[in-house]
Design a protein around this motif. Structure first.
Motif, PDB file in Angstrom:
ATOM      1  N   VAL A 141       0.724  -1.089  -0.014  1.00 19.56           N
ATOM      2  CA  VAL A 141      -0.127   0.033  -0.128  1.00 19.56           C
ATOM      3  C   VAL A 141       0.873   1.037  -0.088  1.00 19.56           C
ATOM      4  CG1 VAL A 141      -1.627   1.308   1.224  1.00 19.56           C
ATOM      5  CG2 VAL A 141      -1.719  -1.015   1.235  1.00 19.56           C
ATOM      6  N   HIS A 142       0.777   2.238  -1.054  1.00 19.60           N
ATOM      7  CA  HIS A 142       1.180   3.445  -0.769  1.00 19.60           C
ATOM      8  C   HIS A 142       0.727   4.739  -0.654  1.00 19.60           C
ATOM      9  CE1 HIS A 142      -0.033   4.744  -4.888  1.00 19.60           C
ATOM     10  NE2 HIS A 142      -0.202   3.430  -5.180  1.00 19.60           N
ATOM     11  N   ASP A 143      -0.741   4.448  -0.621  1.00 19.13           N
ATOM     12  CA  ASP A 143      -1.694   5.759  -0.194  1.00 19.13           C
ATOM     13  C   ASP A 143      -1.665   6.166   1.196  1.00 19.13           C
ATOM     14  OD1 ASP A 143      -4.136   7.528  -1.172  1.00 19.13           O
ATOM     15  OD2 ASP A 143      -4.802   6.267   0.561  1.00 19.13           O
ATOM     16  N   GLU A 144      -1.093   7.289   1.304  1.00 20.66           N
ATOM     17  CA  GLU A 144      -0.984   7.718   2.796  1.00 20.66           C
ATOM     18  C   GLU A 144      -2.159   7.658   3.542  1.00 20.66           C
ATOM     19  OE1 GLU A 144       1.902   8.686   4.061  1.00 20.66           O
ATOM     20  OE2 GLU A 144       2.773   8.101   2.260  1.00 20.66           O
ATOM     21  N   ALA A 145      -3.387   8.161   3.013  1.00 22.47           N
ATOM     22  CA  ALA A 145      -4.684   8.006   3.914  1.00 22.47           C
ATOM     23  C   ALA A 145      -4.831   6.445   4.213  1.00 22.47           C
ATOM     24  CB  ALA A 145      -5.738   8.576   3.242  1.00 22.47           C
TER      25      ALA A 145
END
Length: 180
Positions: free
Chosen positions: A153-157
């Protein structure tokens, strides 16, 4: 604290496997997480076999879950439910009680807008029937394909939300340990 994570998908590039690997990466001492990758090696559930002599791979799976302070399950959604391989794995632990009163978080990662909410509801209901302590901080991840790259996962949220799930698991495991 010892946590166990499992993905309900056998796909090599599974969104849900990327989630459990990411969550394992996010763990900081005193928490460690083991990612169980043997669901595909469990034989089809057979209550006669379970009653007589469960296979070694089943006993190892049960022992791993029994030793965990908390469990994270990441499930895909297939036909508005979970995968057959995850259902099979859960069936092998119904009779052993390894998840009774154990804190369990459920994550569903899906390329759909709903984030696998139907699978999440299905897995939660199954776990509740099994006596698990299903955490309300469980998380659907919609449009997960855009939030995952290179197996993580790379999405900050989403990373922040996964950290919140881990924190909830740690709190529940600590509370469970203090009640014992």
């Amino acid at each position: 604290m010892k946590f166990v994570a499992l993905s309900g998908s056998l796909r090599a590039r599974s969104l849900n496997t990327a989630v459990v690997r990411t969550v394992a990466d996010l763990c900081l001492p005193p928490v460690s997480m083991t990612v169980y990758e043997g669901l595909g090696e469990l034989p089809f559930f057979n209550q006669d076999v379970e009653s007589e002599c469960p296979p070694p791979e089943v006993m190892a799976f049960r022992a791993l879950l029994a030793s965990a302070d908390a469990v994270l399950i990441s499930s895909p959604e297939y036909a508005h439910g979970t995968s057959g391989v995850l259902k099979n794995g859960l069936e092998w632990v119904v009779g052993g009680g390894e998840l009774v009163d154990k804190p369990v978080a459920v994550v569903t990662a899906s390329p759909s807008m709903t984030g696998g909410d139907r699978a999440q509801a299905w897995v939660k209901e199954t776990l509740e029937v099994m006596g698990a302590h299903v955490l309300p901080e469980s998380l659907p991840i919609p449009l997960a394909g855009a939030k995952i790259a290179d197996g993580r996962v790379h999405d900050e949220a989403t990373l922040g939300a996964l950290k919140d799930v881990l924190a909830a698991m740690a709190r529940a495991a600590k509370e469970q340990g203090s009640e014992a």
